[in-house]
Structure formats: C-alpha cells, structure tokens
Scaffold this motif. Structure first.
Motif, mmCIF file in Angstrom:
data_model
loop_
_atom_site.group_PDB
_atom_site.id
_atom_site.type_symbol
_atom_site.label_atom_id
_atom_site.label_comp_id
_atom_site.label_asym_id
_atom_site.label_seq_id
_atom_site.Cartn_x
_atom_site.Cartn_y
_atom_site.Cartn_z
ATOM 1 N N UNK A 213 65.250 -4.635 -18.106
ATOM 2 C CA UNK A 213 65.630 -5.176 -19.400
ATOM 3 C C UNK A 213 66.599 -4.222 -20.080
ATOM 4 N N UNK A 214 67.635 -4.784 -20.691
ATOM 5 C CA UNK A 214 68.602 -3.972 -21.437
ATOM 6 C C UNK A 214 68.064 -3.682 -22.829
ATOM 7 N N UNK A 215 68.501 -2.576 -23.415
ATOM 8 C CA UNK A 215 68.098 -2.273 -24.797
ATOM 9 C C UNK A 215 69.125 -2.855 -25.765
ATOM 10 N N UNK A 216 68.840 -2.743 -27.056
ATOM 11 C CA UNK A 216 69.681 -3.360 -28.071
ATOM 12 C C UNK A 216 71.084 -2.753 -28.078
ATOM 13 N N UNK A 217 71.200 -1.446 -27.798
ATOM 14 C CA UNK A 217 72.510 -0.797 -27.813
ATOM 15 C C UNK A 217 73.400 -1.318 -26.680
ATOM 16 N N UNK A 218 72.786 -1.622 -25.552
ATOM 17 C CA UNK A 218 73.548 -2.168 -24.420
ATOM 18 C C UNK A 218 74.059 -3.565 -24.741
ATOM 19 N N UNK A 219 73.208 -4.380 -25.347
ATOM 20 C CA UNK A 219 73.657 -5.722 -25.746
ATOM 21 C C UNK A 219 74.780 -5.633 -26.781
ATOM 22 N N UNK A 220 74.658 -4.672 -27.699
ATOM 23 C CA UNK A 220 75.720 -4.501 -28.693
ATOM 24 C C UNK A 220 77.052 -4.192 -28.022
ATOM 25 N N UNK A 221 77.015 -3.306 -27.009
ATOM 26 C CA UNK A 221 78.245 -2.954 -26.290
ATOM 27 C C UNK A 221 78.809 -4.155 -25.549
ATOM 28 N N UNK A 222 77.934 -4.944 -24.903
ATOM 29 C CA UNK A 222 78.398 -6.115 -24.146
ATOM 30 C C UNK A 222 79.021 -7.162 -25.074
ATOM 31 N N UNK A 223 78.428 -7.364 -26.248
ATOM 32 C CA UNK A 223 78.988 -8.333 -27.201
ATOM 33 C C UNK A 223 80.361 -7.868 -27.677
ATOM 34 N N UNK A 224 80.516 -6.557 -27.873
ATOM 35 C CA UNK A 224 81.825 -6.013 -28.267
ATOM 36 C C UNK A 224 82.875 -6.244 -27.189
ATOM 37 N N UNK A 225 82.450 -6.239 -25.921
ATOM 38 C CA UNK A 225 83.390 -6.369 -24.798
ATOM 39 C C UNK A 225 83.790 -7.810 -24.515
ATOM 40 N N UNK A 226 83.164 -8.779 -25.171
ATOM 41 C CA UNK A 226 83.420 -10.204 -24.867
ATOM 42 C C UNK A 226 84.900 -10.577 -24.925
ATOM 43 N N UNK A 227 85.673 -10.153 -25.950
ATOM 44 C CA UNK A 227 87.096 -10.558 -25.992
ATOM 45 C C UNK A 227 87.902 -10.088 -24.794
ATOM 46 N N UNK A 228 87.415 -9.074 -24.074
ATOM 47 C CA UNK A 228 88.137 -8.579 -22.903
ATOM 48 C C UNK A 228 87.638 -9.217 -21.616
ATOM 49 N N UNK A 229 86.614 -10.053 -21.726
ATOM 50 C CA UNK A 229 86.073 -10.734 -20.550
ATOM 51 C C UNK A 229 86.520 -12.182 -20.466
ATOM 52 N N UNK A 230 86.790 -12.781 -21.614
ATOM 53 C CA UNK A 230 87.201 -14.188 -21.646
ATOM 54 C C UNK A 230 88.487 -14.326 -22.450
ATOM 55 N N UNK A 231 89.297 -15.323 -22.057
ATOM 56 C CA UNK A 231 90.588 -15.510 -22.710
ATOM 57 C C UNK A 231 90.530 -16.518 -23.836
ATOM 58 N N UNK A 232 89.858 -17.638 -23.614
ATOM 59 C CA UNK A 232 89.862 -18.731 -24.600
ATOM 60 C C UNK A 232 88.806 -18.481 -25.674
ATOM 61 N N UNK A 241 77.102 -15.989 -27.005
ATOM 62 C CA UNK A 241 75.839 -16.710 -27.193
ATOM 63 C C UNK A 241 74.886 -16.472 -26.017
ATOM 64 N N UNK A 242 75.456 -16.324 -24.806
ATOM 65 C CA UNK A 242 74.628 -16.015 -23.633
ATOM 66 C C UNK A 242 73.896 -14.694 -23.835
ATOM 67 N N UNK A 243 74.631 -13.671 -24.305
ATOM 68 C CA UNK A 243 74.007 -12.367 -24.540
ATOM 69 C C UNK A 243 72.935 -12.452 -25.625
ATOM 70 N N UNK A 244 73.192 -13.223 -26.676
ATOM 71 C CA UNK A 244 72.211 -13.372 -27.742
ATOM 72 C C UNK A 244 70.948 -14.068 -27.224
ATOM 73 N N UNK A 245 71.131 -15.089 -26.377
ATOM 74 C CA UNK A 245 69.972 -15.776 -25.797
ATOM 75 C C UNK A 245 69.178 -14.846 -24.888
ATOM 76 N N UNK A 246 69.896 -13.995 -24.122
ATOM 77 C CA UNK A 246 69.203 -13.031 -23.265
ATOM 78 C C UNK A 246 68.394 -12.044 -24.110
ATOM 79 N N UNK A 247 68.917 -11.664 -25.271
ATOM 80 C CA UNK A 247 68.161 -10.788 -26.158
ATOM 81 C C UNK A 247 66.855 -11.452 -26.583
ATOM 82 N N UNK A 248 66.942 -12.729 -26.919
ATOM 83 C CA UNK A 248 65.738 -13.458 -27.330
ATOM 84 C C UNK A 248 64.742 -13.558 -26.174
ATOM 85 N N UNK A 249 65.258 -13.842 -24.960
ATOM 86 C CA UNK A 249 64.379 -13.974 -23.794
ATOM 87 C C UNK A 249 63.705 -12.656 -23.447
#
Length: 596
Positions: A213-232, A241-249
């Motif tokens: 399981x990832x910790x909250x700081x890791x999810x924060x970093x991944x959410x910050x990186x989203x604009x560099x992973x997707x174009x549209x 939203x996927x990362x947020x749902x994974x946090x809830x799960x």
C-alpha cells in the motif's frame, strides 16, 4: 512605520540603500549569497573552525559536526554518512559492504534510498537542500481538440528529466534482497521529484502487484505528476480520479497536500478544472481540512486565468475566508521559500497575494483590493511576500489606485508606500502622471520628477516625453510655470549629457519643442532661443505653437532682437508661418530703422 524609511532589511547599511526595485533585488540576493557562501566554507573546510571549546560546555549550542567520526566499513558508519547527507560517501560505503558480503538492514537501505531520491543521485549542497520542484506552467490549450504546439512526451516534464537511467537509486533498489512499501514509495516520490513521471507510474504498478500500500505522500506525488502522464484534459482528470479511488480503497486518509496537489493538476485541465475544483473544495470542507494559501492560489488561477474572467463571486468568497485567518506555511507552494535558488528560478511559484491582486486589477475592483490588502496585513500573512513579490504586489495595487481612486487618495497612498513598501516601476510613474492629468492636478509634477531622478528613471524616453507633454499642454500660473521650467532645465541637462556620452537618449523634435515652450512661458528668453537653435542642428522643424510662444516671450521681456532672430529662423526653414511672424513683429515691437 516611518513612510520615508526603506524596508527594514536595508537598514544595516545606509550607504547601500537601494534606489529602485532592481537594486533592492540585487541587495537581497547579495545578502543571501553571502550567507550561503559562509555555510559552504564552514561545511567544506571544517578544520579551520574546530575551536569548539567552551566553559561550561553546552552541546546544543556547539557548531554542528559535518565530518564522519566512525572509521572503517560498517553499517553504523553508513548510517552516520547518511545522516550527514554525504551522498557519494554513502553509496561507496554501501557498495563496499555488499562486496564484503555484509548484509545491510532493510531500514538502513531504505534510508540510503531516501537520501538518493531526495538529492537525485547528486551531492548535497546548500542550494539543493532548499531546492523545490521547478514546475513551469505552460500555456494551456483553449480546446482539448486543438493540437499542442510541441510534441507531448509521456512522463517528461517541461523542465527536462533529471533522473538518470540506471542511477544509484535504481541500482540499489534492484539488488535489494527484500523490499517493503517504504522502498517503493521512496522510489516513486524521487522519480516524480526529478522528472521521471512515467517511471514513477510504472513503479506504482509494481507496488500494487507486490500487494503493498502506498502512503499519502506517494499519492500526493503521483497526483502532481498526472499532467506529465496524460495529454488530454479529460484523461488527466480521469487518472487523478483513479489515484483518489485507490486512496479510498487502501484506506489512506487525504491531507491538505493531497487536495493542493489535485488543484495544482486541475490548473492544467482546462474547463474540466473549473467544474471539479469546486467539488474538491467541498470535499475539503467535509473532511474538516483548512485550506492554505496555495489552495486559494490554485483556485484563483483556475477561475481567473488570462482573459477568461469569472464574476467576482469566487474571489470575494476566498477573501472573506482569508481575511479571518493568520496563515502559517503548510505547503511548499504556499510561497515562503526565499532562498537564493528560489529567487533565481524561472519556473512557476505560488504567490496567493500577487495572484489575487492581479485578479483585482483585471476586474478593476478597488473594494476587493482594499479587502485583500487588509487580509495581507493581518497577523504574519505579510511574511509570505519576499522583496520581489512585495514590490510586484504593491506595484499592481498602486496601478489600480491610479485607475480607480480620487487623486488625493492616490497621492496619500503614494506618500506612504514609497519607499517603505515598494519602489515604483516606470509603469507606476506613468500611471501616476496619467492620474494627475485626469484630475487636473499637474502642479504635483515637479515632485514626481524628483522621485524619478531618485529612482533612476530620468533617462526613460517614454516617461520624459509624457512629463514634457503634460507640462507644456496648457498655460499655468507663473509660480507653476517657473517650477515646470526648472524641470525642463533638468531634463535638458539629461539629454545633453546623454548626447555627449552617445547613449540611447537623443533629442526629438517634440522634446525640443516642449522644452522651448516651457522656457518661453517662464520668460527665460535666452534658454528658449538656445532650444530653437537646436532645431536647425538636428534638422527638425518647430511647430507653430512653439514659434508663437517664443514670440510672446520675446514681447513679454521686450527683446526685439530675439523676435527678429525667430523671423530669420522661420524664413531659413521655409516655414509658411514666417510671414505671419514678420507681421506680428512689426506690429507688436518698437523696431529701430536697422531692425526694420
């Protein structure tokens, strides 16, 4: 506060008191650079600072020890070097332990990974210790359907990837006999921090496959990186939203930095960002998480970006909340990093008060600006503005005052703000001159000219032209005309010196005409005639108004010789007005036979 005094940071040396914003920035950079140089010398050459005896000896007051004390190859020595942030020494010692067949504990190896991922496999320096993510805010496409101007590369940040392929962190991670969630999370955060967003996402998939399981700081970093992973835009929101749902799960409780990271990503999601950002704020309220200044900065950027302005409802609600609180730094993007590296950075940096004041200027709402200023002065909120940001903030505020307020209010603020709060920019001086013109308060121009000289703006062509144009537009009472003529004399000296030095400032026909006219109205006939002769030297033709005013001056001072010189000049230049000037001279002056 003494409104005539400069900022408190300059009081230690009156000789070096800055005159303008550029000098103040140089001064603040110099002070910070000196501090960093001192830290570097102490750290690199500790042998010259080993006189640490004291009586009584108080350990907590002694200088910090930067040299390793444990000799030999052991895990304890490795821990010490990691604690001292000696990146290269730590890696070398780890390799020696592995080659000797010594098993390094998982906890110590994870500490080494923390060190490597924080510094990006480079050595610790004072600049890197204060370094932040250098994330630019590139222009967002107006439509998701519109193709970007440059090719989008998945996982690459605009500032360029700084995560080397197969670096020490990756190498050590691969040879670890066992890995836990901490190992994966450290690698993910390091990859995001240093620009390898695609690798970070792949590492996150590996973490899930290993059932960690990832910790909250890791999810924060991944959410910050989203604009560099997707174009549209929509794809970015879906991935966030996927990362947020994974946090809830995974039952990971979000914190303030989670929502700030989400809003930071929504800044770059176009229209999707507007609809989803308000939902994010409502979710914060439901979780009883108080926003920080970075939260509000992200929100204002989303709703008041560029020319696409929303009504003032959003910023009004934001300011209602902000003026009730005295903020403390809770997020690196709150904007309280005033290190020399941050001052030199070209990337984006959150600055709520500057952003909010720009919105007030765009909306032309002076009431909101007053409300914002009240919030900025509450408690310690002013500490979020360093010298550069403070100057930009007050500069925008003053421009709005010049545009929207009565001239008495503008001059009151001007007197109290400069130089204690900020150094006016050329645009501020231009705005002030236009405000004086609109209020028919031109008698204040001489004092503005004195400030221009103090600020070093006395060679700005645009300001000089505006100043001369306003002073020469209409006839004023004698006292004011004499003050204007004194200003014209100073400006003439500036032009003459610039011509001698072959600088960029050169005489123009309009500037010559304005100065000649001001001398004429003040009865300074000889000075006015010198300016008239200048027209011939630079191959310019004086206007009819300038000729008429000079003739009036010659009549007022009873100088028929000067009037005749003017008629000769007009004839030499072939001006149509020469006949009219000749007739006026014959009628209005008592001429001798020779003069006739």
């Amino acid at each position: 506060m003494d409104p005539t005094a400069a900022h408190y940071m300059f009081q230690d040396d009156p000789f070096l008191m800055p005159r303008n914003a550029a000098n103040s920035r140089l001064f603040s950079l110099s002070k910070e650079s000196g501090r960093n140089a001192a830290k570097y010398i102490i750290k690199q050459f500790p042998q010259y600072f080993d006189k640490t005896f004291a009586e009584p000896n108080i350990p907590c007051l002694m200088p910090e020890t930067f040299t390793p004390q444990i000799e030999g190859v052991s895990e304890e020595a490795l821990k010490e070097r990691i604690h001292l942030r000696r990146v290269k020494d730590s890696v070398d010692l780890f390799d020696q332990l592995v080659q000797a067949g010594t098993t390094v504990s998982l906890e110590t190896t994870n500490s080494l990974l923390d060190l490597l991922c924080f510094y990006g496999d480079g050595e610790s320096t004072p600049e890197k210790e204060k370094e932040e993510e250098d994330l630019e805010e590139p222009g967002v496409n107006a439509s998701e359907q519109k193709a970007p101007k440059r090719q989008f590369q998945r996982g690459s940040q605009s500032s360029g990837s700084r995560w080397r392929e197969n670096n020490n962190a990756e190498r050590i991670f691969k040879i670890m006999p066992e890995r836990n969630a901490h190992s994966y999370c450290t690698m993910i955060r390091g990859m995001v921090k240093h620009g390898a967003s695609a690798k970070a996402y792949d590492m996150y998939i590996d973490l899930l496959n290993e059932r960690h399981k990832a910790d909250v700081h890791t999810f924060n970093a991944l959410i910050t990186a989203v604009p560099y992973l997707k174009e549209r835009f929509l794809e970015r929101w879906e991935l966030a939203k996927v990362f947020l749902n994974h946090m809830a799960q995974q039952e990971v409780q979000p914190n303030l930095l989670t929502f700030n990271a989400l809003l930071k990503t929504l800044r770059r999601c176009g229209g999707v960002g507007r609809s989803m950002s308000l939902l994010a704020i409502k979710e914060m309220e439901a979780l009883d998480i108080e926003p920080s200044l970075a939260t509000y900065d992200h929100l204002l950027f989303i709703f008041y970006r560029g020319a696409d302005l929303c009504p003032s409802g959003i910023i009004s609600e934001v300011l209602d909340d902000v003026e009730k609180r005295s903020f403390t730094p809770q997020d690196p993007d709150d904007g309280m990093d005033f290190s020399i590296s941050a001052l030199f950075k070209l990337g984006w940096k959150a600055n709520f008060f500057g952003t909010a004041m720009q919105v007030c200027c765009d909306l032309k709402d002076i009431k909101l600006a007053y409300q914002l200023n009240k919030a900025m002065e509450k408690g310690d909120n002013w500490k979020f503005l360093d010298m550069d940001r403070l100057n930009a903030y007050w500069s925008k505020f003053f421009s709005l005052l010049c545009m929207m307020e009565q001239i008495d209010v503008v001059l009151k603020w001007y007197k109290e703000m400069s130089p204690s709060h900020f150094y006016p920019t050329p645009k501020n001086i231009l705005d002030l001159l236009q405000a004086l013109d609109a209020a028919n308060h031109l008698e204040a121009i001489p004092s503005v000219w004195e400030d221009m000289k103090q600020l070093g703006f006395n060679r700005r062509q645009d300001l000089l032209q505006e100043l001369l144009s306003l002073m020469s537009r209409e006839q004023h009472p004698e006292e004011i005309q004499l003050a204007f003529a004194k200003c014209a004399e100073d400006i003439k000296a500036v032009y003459e010196q610039s011509v001698r030095e072959q600088a960029l400032l050169e005489w123009t026909g309009s500037a010559l005409g304005h100065v000649a006219l001001l001398f004429s109205r003040a009865g300074r006939t000889q000075d006015a005639w010198n300016m008239m002769e200048r027209f011939q030297q630079i191959n310019r033709i004086p206007t009819d108004q300038v000729m008429e005013e000079f003739l009036n001056c010659a009549k007022q001072t009873n100088c028929p010789d000067e009037a005749i010189k003017l008629v000769k000049l007009a004839a030499a230049l072939g001006l149509p007005s020469s006949q009219r000037l000749k007739s006026r001279t014959e009628k209005e002056f008592e001429l001798s036979e020779k003069q006739k």
